[in-house]
Design an enzyme around this catalytic site. Structure first.
Site, PDB file in Angstrom:
ATOM      1  N   SER A   1       5.084   1.426  -9.415  1.00  0.00           N
ATOM      2  CA  SER A   1       6.263   1.596  -8.560  1.00  0.00           C
ATOM      3  C   SER A   1       5.867   1.760  -7.105  1.00  0.00           C
ATOM      4  O   SER A   1       5.088   2.650  -6.756  1.00  0.00           O
ATOM      5  CB  SER A   1       7.043   2.859  -8.957  1.00  0.00           C
TER       6      SER A   1
ATOM      7  N   HIS B   1       9.999  -2.703  -7.977  1.00  0.00           N
ATOM      8  CA  HIS B   1       9.125  -3.618  -8.702  1.00  0.00           C
ATOM      9  C   HIS B   1       9.520  -5.064  -8.414  1.00  0.00           C
ATOM     10  O   HIS B   1      10.655  -5.453  -8.685  1.00  0.00           O
ATOM     11  CB  HIS B   1       9.218  -3.384 -10.218  1.00  0.00           C
TER      12      HIS B   1
ATOM     13  N   HIS C   1       8.972  -1.903 -18.184  1.00  0.00           N
ATOM     14  CA  HIS C   1       8.696  -0.646 -18.887  1.00  0.00           C
ATOM     15  C   HIS C   1       9.425  -0.642 -20.221  1.00  0.00           C
ATOM     16  O   HIS C   1      10.561  -1.128 -20.304  1.00  0.00           O
ATOM     17  CB  HIS C   1       9.212   0.543 -18.078  1.00  0.00           C
TER      18      HIS C   1
ATOM     19  N   TYR D   1      11.101   1.601 -21.442  1.00  0.00           N
ATOM     20  CA  TYR D   1      12.420   2.251 -21.363  1.00  0.00           C
ATOM     21  C   TYR D   1      13.516   1.290 -20.909  1.00  0.00           C
ATOM     22  O   TYR D   1      14.698   1.594 -21.028  1.00  0.00           O
ATOM     23  CB  TYR D   1      12.382   3.493 -20.458  1.00  0.00           C
ATOM     24  N   GLU D   2      13.134   0.117 -20.390  1.00  0.00           N
ATOM     25  CA  GLU D   2      14.169  -0.816 -19.923  1.00  0.00           C
ATOM     26  C   GLU D   2      14.900  -1.472 -21.091  1.00  0.00           C
ATOM     27  O   GLU D   2      16.059  -1.847 -20.980  1.00  0.00           O
ATOM     28  CB  GLU D   2      13.554  -1.889 -19.017  1.00  0.00           C
TER      29      GLU D   2
ATOM     30  N   ALA E   1       2.831   5.171 -10.514  1.00  0.00           N
ATOM     31  CA  ALA E   1       3.260   6.372  -9.803  1.00  0.00           C
ATOM     32  C   ALA E   1       3.423   7.454 -10.867  1.00  0.00           C
ATOM     33  O   ALA E   1       3.897   7.170 -11.968  1.00  0.00           O
ATOM     34  CB  ALA E   1       4.583   6.122  -9.102  1.00  0.00           C
TER      35      ALA E   1
ATOM     36  N   MET F   1       5.758   7.086 -16.775  1.00  0.00           N
ATOM     37  CA  MET F   1       6.539   6.323 -17.752  1.00  0.00           C
ATOM     38  C   MET F   1       5.961   4.934 -18.027  1.00  0.00           C
ATOM     39  O   MET F   1       6.683   4.040 -18.458  1.00  0.00           O
ATOM     40  CB  MET F   1       7.979   6.182 -17.244  1.00  0.00           C
ATOM     41  N   SER F   2       4.670   4.741 -17.757  1.00  0.00           N
ATOM     42  CA  SER F   2       4.117   3.386 -17.907  1.00  0.00           C
ATOM     43  C   SER F   2       2.652   3.448 -18.337  1.00  0.00           C
ATOM     44  O   SER F   2       2.202   4.433 -18.899  1.00  0.00           O
ATOM     45  CB  SER F   2       4.235   2.640 -16.573  1.00  0.00           C
TER      46      SER F   2
ATOM     47  N   ASN G   1       4.889  13.179  -6.703  1.00  0.00           N
ATOM     48  CA  ASN G   1       5.646  14.440  -6.711  1.00  0.00           C
ATOM     49  C   ASN G   1       4.965  15.439  -7.631  1.00  0.00           C
ATOM     50  O   ASN G   1       4.162  15.055  -8.481  1.00  0.00           O
ATOM     51  CB  ASN G   1       7.074  14.182  -7.234  1.00  0.00           C
TER      52      ASN G   1
ATOM     53  N   HIS H   1      13.700   9.043  -8.349  1.00  0.00           N
ATOM     54  CA  HIS H   1      13.162   7.691  -8.169  1.00  0.00           C
ATOM     55  C   HIS H   1      12.963   7.396  -6.675  1.00  0.00           C
ATOM     56  O   HIS H   1      12.010   6.716  -6.289  1.00  0.00           O
ATOM     57  CB  HIS H   1      14.103   6.673  -8.821  1.00  0.00           C
TER      58      HIS H   1
END
Ligand code: HPA
Length: 260
Positions: A21, A52, A74, A76-77, A104, A199-200, A223, A235
């Protein structure tokens, strides 16, 4: 010959880099770029989220031929953990031997602040998913010891020293997303040995190991993870901080490649 080998037009990159990201600017470091939209590579997923792009950029970084994947999909998509399988398979068939995965991530350590870069030493798959579920054949029982190749890690540590870029090291935890974690989940990740959360990356690492590629992984810390010092990740923050750290990431990758 697959779509990618054809489109590379005689170029023979041995290293592919997947950009996380807001690390898209790393693709700007590619010299003599040949841009191939994912839509022209059968099976390549078209990313649907902001931050992306969806294109492969072939060319040189640090004097070495590379294929940069600007944008990933990802799990989650769509719920499909194997969404990157056709892409990894095609990279392998086109002659790629090494995969550098970037992302990220949120920090689980208060002392690892936004803007820091972490070299992934190992991962914890907390997603409940695996990109190889449903695949048949003994080659899917992939050993995951030293999944993040020790020799490549040593080279990144050297590159970081040479560039004066501080490089943390640690364990990346895969959380499915797309919602962020709760503070209680983050406390759990700290207890079970995590250093960063995102998440990746884990699905691509598993797939790359399945296809015999060597893997190195780098996280940009955007973060502090949920609940740490009152952090509440978003995000927007991920995109903003990722973009800022991209310059250091580019330096690190350029030096890593040039000293190969
Ligand atoms: N959690 C999960 N994924 C992330 C985070 C986070 O805090 N930051 C960037 N990607």
């Amino acid at each position: 010959m697959n779509d990618l080998s054809k489109r590379l037009n005689g170029r023979k990159p041995k290293t592919a880099i997947i950009l996380g990201s807001s690390l898209g600017s790393i693709a700007d470091a590619v010299k003599n770029p040949l841009v191939i939209p994912y839509t022209e590579l059968s099976g390549f997923p078209v990313p649907r989220i902001s931050g992306h792009a969806g294109q492969l950029v072939a060319g040189e970084i640090g004097g070495k031929e590379v294929a940069v994947l600007a944008g990933r999909a990802h799990p989650y998509e769509t719920g499909n953990a194997g969404v990157m399988r056709p892409a990894i398979e095609m990279l392998k068939a086109a002659g790629i031997e090494t995969l550098i995965v970037t992302n990220a991530a949120g920090s689980l350590k208060p002392e690892m602040r936004p803007g820091a870069i972490m070299l992934i030493t190992d991962h914890i798959n907390y997603s409940g998913m695996n990109p190889l579920i449903g695949q048949h054949g003994d080659e899917n029982f992939v050993p995951m010891t030293d999944a993040y190749d020790p020799a490549l890690r040593a080279r990144f540590l050297k590159a970081a020293e040479a560039e004066g870029v501080p490089l943390h090291q640690g364990v990346y935890c895969w959380y499915s997303g797309p919602s962020f974690e709760t503070p209680a989940e983050i406390r759990m990740f700290q207890i079970i040995g995590g250093t960063a959360v995102g998440m990746s990356t884990v699905p691509e690492t598993i797939l790359a190991r399945r296809y015999g590629l060597k893997v190195a992984g780098l996280s940009v810390i955007t973060n502090l993870a949920a609940g740490i010092e009152g952090a509440s990740p978003s995000h927007e923050e991920t995109k903003r901080e990722g973009a800022k750290a991209a310059e250091n990431m580019t330096k690190l990758i350029t030096r890593f490649l040039s000293e190969a």
